[in-house]
Design a protein around this motif. Structure first.
Motif, PDB file in Angstrom:
ATOM      1  N   ALA A  37       2.471  -5.145  -2.032  1.00  0.00           N
ATOM      2  CA  ALA A  37       1.911  -6.646  -2.039  1.00  0.00           C
ATOM      3  C   ALA A  37       1.955  -7.117  -0.455  1.00  0.00           C
ATOM      4  N   TRP A  38       3.132  -6.851   0.182  1.00  0.00           N
ATOM      5  CA  TRP A  38       3.291  -7.241   1.597  1.00  0.00           C
ATOM      6  C   TRP A  38       2.215  -6.763   2.365  1.00  0.00           C
ATOM      7  N   THR A  39       1.784  -5.618   2.202  1.00  0.00           N
ATOM      8  CA  THR A  39       0.796  -4.805   3.004  1.00  0.00           C
ATOM      9  C   THR A  39      -0.682  -5.372   2.633  1.00  0.00           C
ATOM     10  N   ALA A  40      -0.982  -5.620   1.572  1.00  0.00           N
ATOM     11  CA  ALA A  40      -2.243  -6.160   1.224  1.00  0.00           C
ATOM     12  C   ALA A  40      -2.419  -7.808   1.698  1.00  0.00           C
ATOM     13  N   SER A  41      -1.145  -8.625   1.724  1.00  0.00           N
ATOM     14  CA  SER A  41      -1.135  -9.947   2.233  1.00  0.00           C
ATOM     15  C   SER A  41      -1.252  -9.913   3.674  1.00  0.00           C
ATOM     16  N   LEU A  42      -0.533  -8.890   4.437  1.00  0.00           N
ATOM     17  CA  LEU A  42      -0.456  -8.829   5.760  1.00  0.00           C
ATOM     18  C   LEU A  42      -2.127  -8.466   6.355  1.00  0.00           C
ATOM     19  N   THR A  43      -2.476  -7.540   5.555  1.00  0.00           N
ATOM     20  CA  THR A  43      -3.864  -6.972   5.964  1.00  0.00           C
ATOM     21  C   THR A  43      -5.023  -8.295   6.130  1.00  0.00           C
ATOM     22  N   LYS A  44      -4.800  -9.086   4.888  1.00  0.00           N
ATOM     23  CA  LYS A  44      -5.770 -10.271   4.820  1.00  0.00           C
ATOM     24  C   LYS A  44      -5.055 -11.309   6.221  1.00  0.00           C
ATOM     25  N   ALA A  45      -3.950 -11.312   6.474  1.00  0.00           N
ATOM     26  CA  ALA A  45      -3.410 -12.409   7.703  1.00  0.00           C
ATOM     27  C   ALA A  45      -3.866 -11.663   8.827  1.00  0.00           C
ATOM     28  N   VAL A  46      -4.067 -10.414   9.090  1.00  0.00           N
ATOM     29  CA  VAL A  46      -4.283  -9.977  10.296  1.00  0.00           C
ATOM     30  C   VAL A  46      -5.812  -9.849  10.631  1.00  0.00           C
ATOM     31  N   VAL A  47      -6.519  -9.502   9.596  1.00  0.00           N
ATOM     32  CA  VAL A  47      -8.011  -9.932   9.570  1.00  0.00           C
ATOM     33  C   VAL A  47      -8.242 -11.280  10.098  1.00  0.00           C
ATOM     34  N   LYS A  56     -14.746  -9.976  15.330  1.00  0.00           N
ATOM     35  CA  LYS A  56     -15.239  -9.280  14.222  1.00  0.00           C
ATOM     36  C   LYS A  56     -14.031  -8.334  13.722  1.00  0.00           C
ATOM     37  N   ALA A  57     -13.695  -8.184  12.579  1.00  0.00           N
ATOM     38  CA  ALA A  57     -12.699  -7.393  12.284  1.00  0.00           C
ATOM     39  C   ALA A  57     -12.973  -6.534  10.745  1.00  0.00           C
ATOM     40  N   ALA A  58     -12.508  -5.394  10.799  1.00  0.00           N
ATOM     41  CA  ALA A  58     -12.486  -4.567   9.773  1.00  0.00           C
ATOM     42  C   ALA A  58     -11.095  -4.181   9.176  1.00  0.00           C
ATOM     43  N   GLY A  59     -11.186  -4.039   7.972  1.00  0.00           N
ATOM     44  CA  GLY A  59      -9.649  -3.652   7.275  1.00  0.00           C
ATOM     45  C   GLY A  59     -10.013  -3.682   5.628  1.00  0.00           C
ATOM     46  N   LEU A  60      -8.919  -2.940   5.237  1.00  0.00           N
ATOM     47  CA  LEU A  60      -9.127  -2.823   3.589  1.00  0.00           C
ATOM     48  C   LEU A  60      -9.176  -3.720   3.062  1.00  0.00           C
ATOM     49  N   ARG A  61     -10.370  -3.914   2.213  1.00  0.00           N
ATOM     50  CA  ARG A  61     -11.305  -4.816   1.317  1.00  0.00           C
ATOM     51  C   ARG A  61     -11.829  -5.915   2.315  1.00  0.00           C
ATOM     52  N   HIS A  62     -12.088  -5.549   3.564  1.00  0.00           N
ATOM     53  CA  HIS A  62     -12.647  -6.421   4.582  1.00  0.00           C
ATOM     54  C   HIS A  62     -13.756  -5.646   5.369  1.00  0.00           C
ATOM     55  N   LYS A  63     -14.757  -5.581   4.667  1.00  0.00           N
ATOM     56  CA  LYS A  63     -15.699  -4.553   5.234  1.00  0.00           C
ATOM     57  C   LYS A  63     -16.579  -5.242   6.434  1.00  0.00           C
ATOM     58  N   LEU A  64     -16.840  -4.293   7.360  1.00  0.00           N
ATOM     59  CA  LEU A  64     -17.398  -4.680   8.604  1.00  0.00           C
ATOM     60  C   LEU A  64     -18.735  -4.190   8.742  1.00  0.00           C
ATOM     61  N   ASP A  65     -19.868  -4.681   8.873  1.00  0.00           N
ATOM     62  CA  ASP A  65     -21.160  -3.845   9.147  1.00  0.00           C
ATOM     63  C   ASP A  65     -21.771  -4.138  10.559  1.00  0.00           C
ATOM     64  N   LEU A  66     -20.652  -4.459  11.657  1.00  0.00           N
ATOM     65  CA  LEU A  66     -21.201  -4.325  12.981  1.00  0.00           C
ATOM     66  C   LEU A  66     -21.513  -3.026  13.410  1.00  0.00           C
ATOM     67  N   LEU A  67     -20.861  -1.844  13.151  1.00  0.00           N
ATOM     68  CA  LEU A  67     -21.271  -0.856  13.797  1.00  0.00           C
ATOM     69  C   LEU A  67     -22.466   0.002  12.668  1.00  0.00           C
ATOM     70  N   PRO A  68     -22.978   0.890  13.667  1.00  0.00           N
ATOM     71  CA  PRO A  68     -24.400   1.492  12.405  1.00  0.00           C
ATOM     72  C   PRO A  68     -23.648   2.193  11.280  1.00  0.00           C
ATOM     73  N   LYS A  69     -22.489   2.565  11.207  1.00  0.00           N
ATOM     74  CA  LYS A  69     -21.658   2.976   9.967  1.00  0.00           C
ATOM     75  C   LYS A  69     -20.830   1.895   9.575  1.00  0.00           C
TER      76      LYS A  69
END
Length: 196
Positions: A37-47, A56-69
Motif C-alpha cells: 500500500a505504501w508503494t501504491a500511495s507513493l507512486t500516486k504522490a510522486v506522479v 508529464k509523468a508515467a508510472g504504474l496505473r498512470h499511463k502516459l501517451d507522450l511517447l510513440p509507445k
C-alpha cells in the motif's frame, strides 16, 4: 550541497502529500508498514508531484501517451517525468526518474540506485522504507559506499544533475509528513550522500 531541481521537486512532493486525499493513505501505510500500500500511495504522490512541476509523468496505473509507445513504466523505472521544454521530438529524454523500492534489503535498494544512475536525467530519486531512522542512516551509508564508491572519477564527473535517496518509515511525531521521510542528496565531490 542541495541541488536546485531536487529542492524544487521536494517542495512539490511535500505539498502533494500534505493533501489528505494522497497523504492520509500514505501515512496509514507507513504506520502499518504495509509496503504494498505504501508503494501504491507513493507512486500516486510522486506522479502528482511531477505534474505539479508541469511535467508529464508515467508510472504504474498512470499511463502516459507522450511517447510513440504509450505506457505506464518505461525501462522498468517506476516513475518518469518529462519536462515540456524537452519534448521537441517523438522520443524525449526524461528530466526525472524515480524508483520506489519496498524491499528491505540494502542490495535491492542499491540495485534501484544503480538503475537510476544508468538513466540520463537531471533528477534521480530512490525511495526506500526502513522501520527506523538508525537503519535508514546505516543503509544510506552502505549503499552510497557500495554504488558511488564503485564509480570511476570520469563516471562521477559525467554524472549530471541531482541524485537522492529518500527513506520513509513509520513516522516520528504526530504531524505528517514531518518525521516520515529523510532525504539524502549525493555530494559528488565527497562521494557520499549527505542529509538534505
Amino acid at each position: 550541497m542541495r541541488g536546485d531541481l531536487f529542492a524544487s521537486w521536494q517542495a512539490a512532493f511535500v505539498e502533494v502529500i500534505r493533501a489528505s486525499s494522497i497523504g492520509e493513505p500514505l501515512r496509514e501505510a507507513s504506520q502499518a508498514a504495509d509496503l504494498k500500500a505504501w508503494t501504491a500511495s507513493l507512486t500516486k504522490a510522486v506522479v502528482r508531484s511531477c505534474e505539479s512541476m508541469q511535467w508529464k509523468a508515467a508510472g504504474l496505473r498512470h499511463k502516459l501517451d507522450l511517447l510513440p509507445k504509450a505506457g505506464e513504466e518505461y525501462l522498468s523505472i517506476d516513475v518518469m517525468g518529462f519536462a515540456p521544454d524537452s519534448m521537441n521530438g517523438r522520443w524525449p529524454l526524461p528530466i526525472a526518474v524515480f524508483e520506489l523500492e519496498n524491499d528491505r534489503t540494502d542490495d535491492r535498494v542499491a540495485y534501484s540506485l544503480w538503475k537510476v544512475l544508468c538513466v540520463k536525467a537531471q533528477l534521480r530519486v530512490v525511495f526506500a522504507f526502513r522501520p527506523d531512522w538508525d537503519s535508514g542512516r546505516s543503509s544510506v551509508a552502505a549503499i552510497g559506499k557500495d554504488i558511488i564508491g564503485s564509480l570511476s572519477e570520469q563516471q562521477l564527473h559525467d554524472l549530471r544533475g541531482d541524485t537522492a535517496i529518500i527513506f520513509g518509515n513509520r513516522g516520528e511525531g504526530e504531524h505528517f509528513p514531518d518525521g516520515f521521510f529523510k532525504c539524502y542528496l549525493l555530494d559528488r565531490e565527497l562521494r557520499k550522500f549527505n542529509k538534505a
